[in-house]
Write a protein that holds these residues in place. Sequence first.
Motif, PDB file in Angstrom:
ATOM      1  N   GLY A 153      18.354  50.710 -44.884  1.00 38.35           N
ATOM      2  CA  GLY A 153      17.489  50.031 -45.875  1.00 38.35           C
ATOM      3  C   GLY A 153      17.981  48.549 -46.303  1.00 38.35           C
ATOM      4  O   GLY A 153      17.034  47.898 -46.808  1.00 38.35           O
ATOM      5  N   VAL A 154      19.082  47.880 -45.809  1.00 41.99           N
ATOM      6  CA  VAL A 154      19.317  46.359 -46.014  1.00 41.99           C
ATOM      7  C   VAL A 154      18.248  45.696 -45.168  1.00 41.99           C
ATOM      8  O   VAL A 154      18.049  46.010 -43.915  1.00 41.99           O
ATOM      9  N   PRO A 155      17.490  44.831 -45.810  1.00 42.73           N
ATOM     10  CA  PRO A 155      16.337  44.172 -44.933  1.00 42.73           C
ATOM     11  C   PRO A 155      17.097  43.115 -43.791  1.00 42.73           C
ATOM     12  O   PRO A 155      18.058  42.777 -44.208  1.00 42.73           O
ATOM     13  N   PRO A 156      16.479  43.029 -42.720  1.00 42.55           N
ATOM     14  CA  PRO A 156      16.939  42.324 -41.597  1.00 42.55           C
ATOM     15  C   PRO A 156      17.040  40.938 -42.000  1.00 42.55           C
ATOM     16  O   PRO A 156      15.975  40.334 -42.708  1.00 42.55           O
ATOM     17  N   VAL A 157      17.928  40.250 -41.301  1.00 50.27           N
ATOM     18  CA  VAL A 157      17.914  38.876 -41.400  1.00 50.27           C
ATOM     19  C   VAL A 157      17.545  38.059 -40.090  1.00 50.27           C
ATOM     20  O   VAL A 157      18.023  38.020 -39.124  1.00 50.27           O
ATOM     21  N   THR A 158      16.212  37.536 -40.182  1.00 45.81           N
ATOM     22  CA  THR A 158      15.680  37.295 -38.949  1.00 45.81           C
ATOM     23  C   THR A 158      15.088  35.888 -39.175  1.00 45.81           C
ATOM     24  O   THR A 158      14.150  35.409 -39.807  1.00 45.81           O
ATOM     25  N   ILE A 159      15.779  34.826 -38.361  1.00 44.48           N
ATOM     26  CA  ILE A 159      15.429  33.398 -38.599  1.00 44.48           C
ATOM     27  C   ILE A 159      15.097  33.087 -37.338  1.00 44.48           C
ATOM     28  O   ILE A 159      13.983  32.230 -37.019  1.00 44.48           O
ATOM     29  N   VAL A 160      15.615  33.025 -36.092  1.00 49.00           N
ATOM     30  CA  VAL A 160      15.141  32.614 -34.710  1.00 49.00           C
ATOM     31  C   VAL A 160      14.241  33.684 -34.117  1.00 49.00           C
ATOM     32  O   VAL A 160      13.300  33.319 -33.563  1.00 49.00           O
ATOM     33  N   GLY A 161      14.707  34.922 -34.123  1.00 47.40           N
ATOM     34  CA  GLY A 161      13.726  35.764 -33.528  1.00 47.40           C
ATOM     35  C   GLY A 161      14.296  37.539 -33.780  1.00 47.40           C
ATOM     36  O   GLY A 161      15.563  37.512 -33.761  1.00 47.40           O
ATOM     37  N   GLN A 162      13.471  38.327 -33.905  1.00 47.76           N
ATOM     38  CA  GLN A 162      13.839  39.808 -34.148  1.00 47.76           C
ATOM     39  C   GLN A 162      14.642  40.159 -32.725  1.00 47.76           C
ATOM     40  O   GLN A 162      15.384  41.139 -32.880  1.00 47.76           O
ATOM     41  N   ASN A 163      14.550  39.618 -31.602  1.00 48.97           N
ATOM     42  CA  ASN A 163      15.007  40.215 -30.602  1.00 48.97           C
ATOM     43  C   ASN A 163      16.610  39.996 -30.385  1.00 48.97           C
ATOM     44  O   ASN A 163      17.134  40.157 -29.654  1.00 48.97           O
ATOM     45  N   TYR A 164      16.873  38.842 -31.434  1.00 47.89           N
ATOM     46  CA  TYR A 164      18.335  38.568 -31.659  1.00 47.89           C
ATOM     47  C   TYR A 164      19.018  39.659 -32.755  1.00 47.89           C
ATOM     48  O   TYR A 164      20.268  39.010 -32.983  1.00 47.89           O
ATOM     49  N   CYS A 165      18.375  40.501 -33.067  1.00 47.29           N
ATOM     50  CA  CYS A 165      18.933  41.471 -34.194  1.00 47.29           C
ATOM     51  C   CYS A 165      19.220  42.641 -33.340  1.00 47.29           C
ATOM     52  O   CYS A 165      18.444  43.254 -32.685  1.00 47.29           O
ATOM     53  N   THR A 166      20.190  43.346 -33.890  1.00 47.13           N
ATOM     54  CA  THR A 166      20.555  44.750 -33.310  1.00 47.13           C
ATOM     55  C   THR A 166      20.916  45.573 -34.442  1.00 47.13           C
ATOM     56  O   THR A 166      21.312  45.352 -35.407  1.00 47.13           O
ATOM     57  N   PRO A 167      20.701  47.083 -34.199  1.00 51.47           N
ATOM     58  CA  PRO A 167      20.999  47.781 -35.401  1.00 51.47           C
ATOM     59  C   PRO A 167      22.502  48.294 -35.655  1.00 51.47           C
ATOM     60  O   PRO A 167      22.553  49.095 -36.349  1.00 51.47           O
ATOM     61  N   HIS A 168      23.258  47.589 -34.984  1.00 48.74           N
ATOM     62  CA  HIS A 168      24.404  47.961 -35.062  1.00 48.74           C
ATOM     63  C   HIS A 168      25.446  46.604 -35.013  1.00 48.74           C
ATOM     64  O   HIS A 168      24.862  45.566 -34.678  1.00 48.74           O
ATOM     65  N   VAL A 205      21.201  41.471 -38.249  1.00 46.10           N
ATOM     66  CA  VAL A 205      21.458  40.080 -38.322  1.00 46.10           C
ATOM     67  C   VAL A 205      21.313  39.137 -37.220  1.00 46.10           C
ATOM     68  O   VAL A 205      21.689  39.622 -36.074  1.00 46.10           O
ATOM     69  N   ASP A 206      20.350  38.187 -37.301  1.00 48.63           N
ATOM     70  CA  ASP A 206      20.081  37.326 -36.312  1.00 48.63           C
ATOM     71  C   ASP A 206      21.204  36.581 -35.679  1.00 48.63           C
ATOM     72  O   ASP A 206      21.812  35.629 -36.269  1.00 48.63           O
ATOM     73  N   TYR A 207      21.746  37.065 -34.538  1.00 47.42           N
ATOM     74  CA  TYR A 207      23.061  36.636 -33.910  1.00 47.42           C
ATOM     75  C   TYR A 207      22.883  35.063 -33.380  1.00 47.42           C
ATOM     76  O   TYR A 207      23.509  34.274 -33.178  1.00 47.42           O
ATOM     77  N   ALA A 208      21.391  34.577 -33.013  1.00 47.46           N
ATOM     78  CA  ALA A 208      21.208  33.283 -32.467  1.00 47.46           C
ATOM     79  C   ALA A 208      21.395  32.110 -33.488  1.00 47.46           C
ATOM     80  O   ALA A 208      21.956  31.303 -33.622  1.00 47.46           O
ATOM     81  N   PHE A 209      20.891  32.999 -34.884  1.00 48.56           N
ATOM     82  CA  PHE A 209      21.109  32.018 -36.026  1.00 48.56           C
ATOM     83  C   PHE A 209      22.588  31.997 -36.364  1.00 48.56           C
ATOM     84  O   PHE A 209      22.964  30.828 -36.752  1.00 48.56           O
ATOM     85  N   ILE A 210      23.488  32.868 -36.223  1.00 45.83           N
ATOM     86  CA  ILE A 210      25.061  32.648 -36.364  1.00 45.83           C
ATOM     87  C   ILE A 210      25.450  31.768 -35.575  1.00 45.83           C
ATOM     88  O   ILE A 210      26.402  31.143 -35.752  1.00 45.83           O
ATOM     89  N   VAL A 211      25.086  31.849 -34.170  1.00 42.98           N
ATOM     90  CA  VAL A 211      25.587  31.176 -33.228  1.00 42.98           C
ATOM     91  C   VAL A 211      25.174  29.494 -33.493  1.00 42.98           C
ATOM     92  O   VAL A 211      26.062  28.683 -33.437  1.00 42.98           O
ATOM     93  N   ALA A 212      24.039  29.474 -33.945  1.00 42.83           N
ATOM     94  CA  ALA A 212      23.612  27.957 -34.346  1.00 42.83           C
ATOM     95  C   ALA A 212      24.513  27.537 -35.573  1.00 42.83           C
ATOM     96  O   ALA A 212      25.025  26.255 -35.459  1.00 42.83           O
ATOM     97  N   LEU A 213      24.850  28.336 -36.308  1.00 42.72           N
ATOM     98  CA  LEU A 213      25.692  27.755 -37.555  1.00 42.72           C
ATOM     99  C   LEU A 213      27.070  27.608 -36.952  1.00 42.72           C
ATOM    100  O   LEU A 213      27.734  26.607 -37.566  1.00 42.72           O
ATOM    101  N   LEU A 214      27.547  28.321 -36.156  1.00 44.13           N
ATOM    102  CA  LEU A 214      28.986  27.815 -35.890  1.00 44.13           C
ATOM    103  C   LEU A 214      29.029  26.598 -34.895  1.00 44.13           C
ATOM    104  O   LEU A 214      29.781  25.877 -35.043  1.00 44.13           O
ATOM    105  N   VAL A 215      28.018  26.446 -34.135  1.00 41.03           N
ATOM    106  CA  VAL A 215      28.099  25.206 -33.404  1.00 41.03           C
ATOM    107  C   VAL A 215      28.006  24.079 -34.403  1.00 41.03           C
ATOM    108  O   VAL A 215      28.597  23.012 -34.154  1.00 41.03           O
TER     109      VAL A 215
END
Length: 200
Positions: A9-24, A182-192
Amino acid sequence: MKVPEWAYGVPPVTIVGQNYCTPHPLELIVKKKIKKLSSAQFEVFDLTGNLLLQVDGGVWNFQLKRVLRDPAGFPILTLRGKVLTLWHKWEAHASERTDGNNNALFTVKQSHPLQIKKEINIFLANNFKKKEPDFHITGAYTSLSFKVYEGRRLIAEVKHNFTLESFCKGKEKYRVKVYPEVDYAFIVALLVILDENDTP
């Protein structure tokens, strides 16, 4: 009260795109290779060795530009930074377009120009003029490792695997834990962005 790592029930974090979110939870390896003084390439892999994302770009006209691409090389996100300021501000734009703020997805800047502890704020496109950030990053200046929060909710952890040998060879590595939905493309962008801010 400690927030659990994974809650239904935790809302997804979708910034770049839903396809960069995984359920695990997702574990990533990010490899950085310095190609020349003003340019470094990043490659993002899952634990089975599949290439998920790649980042290229360099310094142009006193601005940093990084382009986040999919495995086929198609541009997903463009990161532009003005590091010759006290605030080290960055903007992220969809695709390779950076024509003003019309397509800016988010901005990243230090919470204060003079910091003892690393504190970075992220503002989404509909929140550029507000004082409260949508996300924030905490870490220490003695390390490139950091954590990403949405309010009090931890959404990603980044660990910088530093060795003197890898640094001398111009090769560095990060281990990234991205929490579910959580949008992993967003996290990678923050890392860079943080890697660029911390690199002399």
